[in-house]
Design a protein around this motif. Structure first.
Motif, PDB file in Angstrom:
ATOM      1  N   TYR A 241       0.859  -1.188   0.000  1.00 58.07           N
ATOM      2  CA  TYR A 241       0.000   0.000   0.000  1.00 58.07           C
ATOM      3  C   TYR A 241       0.895   1.237   0.000  1.00 58.07           C
ATOM      4  CZ  TYR A 241      -3.411   3.500   1.286  1.00 58.07           C
ATOM      5  OH  TYR A 241      -4.204   4.615   1.280  1.00 58.07           O
ATOM      6  N   ARG A 242       0.646   2.138  -0.951  1.00 53.68           N
ATOM      7  CA  ARG A 242       1.480   3.342  -1.093  1.00 53.68           C
ATOM      8  C   ARG A 242       0.711   4.571  -0.601  1.00 53.68           C
ATOM      9  NH1 ARG A 242       2.371  -0.068  -5.270  1.00 53.68           N
ATOM     10  NH2 ARG A 242       4.546  -0.615  -5.744  1.00 53.68           N
ATOM     11  N   GLN A 243       1.394   5.369   0.223  1.00 51.51           N
ATOM     12  CA  GLN A 243       0.773   6.590   0.765  1.00 51.51           C
ATOM     13  C   GLN A 243       1.880   7.606   1.049  1.00 51.51           C
ATOM     14  OE1 GLN A 243      -0.693   6.553   4.860  1.00 51.51           O
ATOM     15  NE2 GLN A 243      -2.618   7.451   4.145  1.00 51.51           N
ATOM     16  N   GLU A 247       5.909   3.207   1.220  1.00 54.41           N
ATOM     17  CA  GLU A 247       5.348   1.897   0.899  1.00 54.41           C
ATOM     18  C   GLU A 247       5.153   1.085   2.177  1.00 54.41           C
ATOM     19  OE1 GLU A 247       7.826  -0.035  -1.954  1.00 54.41           O
ATOM     20  OE2 GLU A 247       6.993   1.119  -3.625  1.00 54.41           O
ATOM     21  N   HIS A 248       3.984   0.507   2.307  1.00 56.14           N
ATOM     22  CA  HIS A 248       3.652  -0.321   3.472  1.00 56.14           C
ATOM     23  C   HIS A 248       3.328  -1.729   2.976  1.00 56.14           C
ATOM     24  CE1 HIS A 248       3.260   3.419   5.833  1.00 56.14           C
ATOM     25  NE2 HIS A 248       2.695   3.899   4.728  1.00 56.14           N
ATOM     26  N   ARG A 308      -7.363   2.169  10.169  1.00 60.32           N
ATOM     27  CA  ARG A 308      -6.869   2.534   8.837  1.00 60.32           C
ATOM     28  C   ARG A 308      -7.993   2.554   7.806  1.00 60.32           C
ATOM     29  NH1 ARG A 308      -1.806   4.820   8.912  1.00 60.32           N
ATOM     30  NH2 ARG A 308      -0.443   3.650  10.345  1.00 60.32           N
ATOM     31  N   TRP A 311      -7.303   3.865   4.322  1.00 59.99           N
ATOM     32  CA  TRP A 311      -6.542   3.074   3.362  1.00 59.99           C
ATOM     33  C   TRP A 311      -7.453   2.240   2.455  1.00 59.99           C
ATOM     34  CZ3 TRP A 311      -1.489   0.381   5.400  1.00 59.99           C
ATOM     35  CH2 TRP A 311      -0.618   1.357   5.920  1.00 59.99           C
ATOM     36  N   PHE A 312      -8.606   1.873   2.980  1.00 56.32           N
ATOM     37  CA  PHE A 312      -9.430   0.879   2.300  1.00 56.32           C
ATOM     38  C   PHE A 312     -10.814   1.469   1.974  1.00 56.32           C
ATOM     39  CE2 PHE A 312      -6.442  -1.273   5.159  1.00 56.32           C
ATOM     40  CZ  PHE A 312      -5.678  -1.966   4.223  1.00 56.32           C
ATOM     41  N   ASP A 317      -8.280   1.473  -5.445  1.00 48.00           N
ATOM     42  CA  ASP A 317      -7.385   0.326  -5.558  1.00 48.00           C
ATOM     43  C   ASP A 317      -6.776   0.014  -4.189  1.00 48.00           C
ATOM     44  OD1 ASP A 317      -5.776  -1.159  -8.023  1.00 48.00           O
ATOM     45  OD2 ASP A 317      -4.631  -1.028  -6.155  1.00 48.00           O
ATOM     46  N   ILE A 318      -6.647  -1.258  -3.880  1.00 44.79           N
ATOM     47  CA  ILE A 318      -6.163  -1.644  -2.550  1.00 44.79           C
ATOM     48  C   ILE A 318      -4.702  -1.296  -2.348  1.00 44.79           C
ATOM     49  CG2 ILE A 318      -5.478  -3.999  -3.152  1.00 44.79           C
ATOM     50  CD1 ILE A 318      -6.780  -4.794  -0.402  1.00 44.79           C
ATOM     51  N   THR A 319      -3.994  -1.018  -3.401  1.00 47.95           N
ATOM     52  CA  THR A 319      -2.580  -0.661  -3.265  1.00 47.95           C
ATOM     53  C   THR A 319      -2.379   0.828  -3.005  1.00 47.95           C
ATOM     54  OG1 THR A 319      -2.304  -0.269  -5.631  1.00 47.95           O
ATOM     55  CG2 THR A 319      -1.931  -2.522  -4.833  1.00 47.95           C
ATOM     56  N   GLY A 320      -3.486   1.591  -2.989  1.00 42.61           N
ATOM     57  CA  GLY A 320      -3.356   3.021  -2.769  1.00 42.61           C
ATOM     58  C   GLY A 320      -3.056   3.793  -4.027  1.00 42.61           C
TER      59      GLY A 320
END
Length: 324
Positions: A241-243, A247-248, A308, A311-312, A317-320
């Protein structure tokens, strides 16, 4: 004819130690144990013996730790134990033919699949990933090939929809020792029969890599479900996940494939609530139910959403990445 054998055992991890314990508890004589050299472990990097060596020392069984069997003295040492048979379980060293020929009855191996299916390094994981309905152990007479020897005995168990590689590992660790003892008894009595493998039915279980653990949402949901379960306890199915340029890496512990009529692109979040985070895939959807953030313990999707939720977001998209 004697019904007990002089056995040399070679192995390394807990899985092997369970087989060694069964032999120690049997009428047979474990005359020596072979294992790799002690390795640094833990924060202090202290040299630590493997599970097999620890068990052998508890029972005052001689332990040998050759780097390999290329030196003549290593072969002479093995021969000095006058073994009837050498049992090899997750040892980690390849044995050359002149070593395989030292024990009177040769060397036998406990392999974690129903040979000839899934020869190689990761038979448990690959069987689960492929959707096999059953797996098991094969007690095999070793030859110079990779898991190509004649089969002495097989024992099977079903693979359920909730199995992970970790749970299958435990099942086979219970199944293998009994099959090994049955084989040893047959060898002691001279009643064992070796069945050649049908090479036409063989396939190869390649070693897992970190790269293949990254989730490809374009795959069907049922395929992803099997991968998630196959990659536990290592390397764990995961996505990034990118924010804010960070990257997480998020690990997936548990998920369930569900039917979906959505035409959203793979990776799109379709639903996010206390029941889970539903993500579109290449065919159907996957409900993520237990996940793990970096530096945290695994938690339910509901608990993750409590902290979070940003994030979702449904429709993203789940990857952010940018909206899909």
């Amino acid at each position: 004819m004697s019904t007990s054998l002089n056995i040399v055992f070679a192995g390394t991890p807990d899985f092997a130690a369970k087989h060694l314990q069964a032999l120690i508890d049997s009428p047979h004589n474990v005359v020596a144990v072979y294992c790799p050299a002690d390795k640094p472990a833990g924060r202090g990097k202290k040299l630590t013996a493997c599970a097999v060596k620890q068990l052998a020392e508890q029972h005052a069984i001689p332990v040998e730790q050759p780097a390999n069997f290329k030196q003549l003295e290593d072969k002479q040492t093995l021969a000095s134990y006058q073994p009837d048979v050498m049992v090899v379980v997750a040892y980690g060293l390849l044995l050359p033919k002149d070593v395989l020929d030292i024990p009177r009855l040769g060397c036998v191996n406990v392999h974690g699949s129903l040979l000839p299916r899934w020869r190689g390094a990761a038979p448990i994981q690959r069987a689960l990933e492929a959707g096999d309905q059953q797996t098991g152990v094969t007690i095999m007479q070793m030859d110079v090939g990779l898991d190509t020897g004649a089969m002495l005995l097989k024992a099977s168990c079903p693979i359920t929809d909730s199995d992970t590689s970790a749970s299958l590992y435990d099942k086979l660790a219970d199944l293998g020792p009994k099959a090994l003892l049955d084989t040893m008894q047959q060898m002691a009595e001279g009643t064992h029969r070796a069945e050649p493998q049908d090479n036409a039915l063989a396939n190869y279980a390649e070693k897992l890599t970190k790269e293949e653990a990254m989730v490809d949402w374009s795959l069907p949901a049922d395929v992803l479900d099997r991968k998630i379960r196959a990659y536990q306890p290592w390397p764990f199915a995961q996505f990034i996940y990118r924010q804010n340029n960070k990257e997480h890496r998020v690990k997936i512990w548990q998920a369930t494939p569900i039917s979906s009529s959505s035409s959203a692109s793979p990776g799109t979040i379709l639903q996010a609530d206390k029941h889970g985070i539903v993500v579109a895939t290449g065919n159907g959807a996957l409900q993520l139910e237990s996940l793990q953030l970096p530096g945290k313990k695994a938690m339910s999707a509901a608990d993750l959403l409590n902290g979070r939720a940003d994030w979702f977001v449904v429709g993203k998209d789940i990857t952010g990445n940018a909206n899909v």
